[in-house]
Design an enzyme around this catalytic site. Sequence first.
Site: not given
Ligand code: ITT
Length: 198
Positions: A14, A42, A71-72, A154, A156-157, A182-183
């Site tokens: 990210k 949490e 959050d994504s 990274f 699920y891309d 989306h981001r």
């Molecule tokens: P932070 O909370 O520290 O930011 P995280 O990876 O735990 O990191 P999230 O809880 O937002 O973040 O989970 C997002 C997940 O969604 C991420 O780990 C990927 O598995 C997926 N994801 C989100 N955006 C993505 C992208 O652009 N490409 C691929 N997978 C994505």
Amino acid sequence: MTDTIIFATSNEGKMREIRMILADLGKKIVSLKEAGIQVDIEENGETFEENAIIKVKALRPYTDGIILADDSGLEVDYMDKQPGVHSARYMGEDTSYDIKNQAIIDQLDGVEGDARSARFVCVIAASLPDGTILTSRGTIEGQIAHKQAGEGGFGYDPIVYVPEFGCTTAQMTPEQKNEVSHRGKALRAMKEQLKEYF
Ligand code: ITT
């Protein structure tokens, strides 16, 4: 207002995208690691909005500057929009994405065409020094690919196939992905909101 923004993420994938998309903001963007902050947040919200806000609020004791969070996740319609907010934790935080991605492909075995619809969702939250909380949202629509493809990005891309581009988001260049992702959409919308405060 301080020239440094803390981005409340530990996800390096990210962070690479965030740095590129926010480059023109003229602010120094630092990750949790770079800010030297170790905090266990949490993420128990039920929506991307709730979790993004939880992340920025958790960081408020550490700075009086601007805090951003992302959050994504991936919503697969055939799987009742899972893994959704559980995308990072799906099948276990330490399970490789090669395994997670293959498991999703396997669950859609025999499912064809539009029934394979899925989307990435990203919600950005901002906490401003005066206590204001802002959010923005972006999505990119696609379909779960029949097999993993691409080395970029990274998570699920490699399984998110975008019909207009004829490739997965892992097969796009970083610039292309940021343009349509989306981001990219959520961060550009947040930049517009933030400009009013600079
Ligand atoms: P932070 O909370 O520290 O930011 P995280 O990876 O735990 O990191 P999230 O809880 O937002 O973040 O989970 C997002 C997940 O969604 C991420 O780990 C990927 O598995 C997926 N994801 C989100 N955006 C993505 C992208 O652009 N490409 C691929 N997978 C994505």
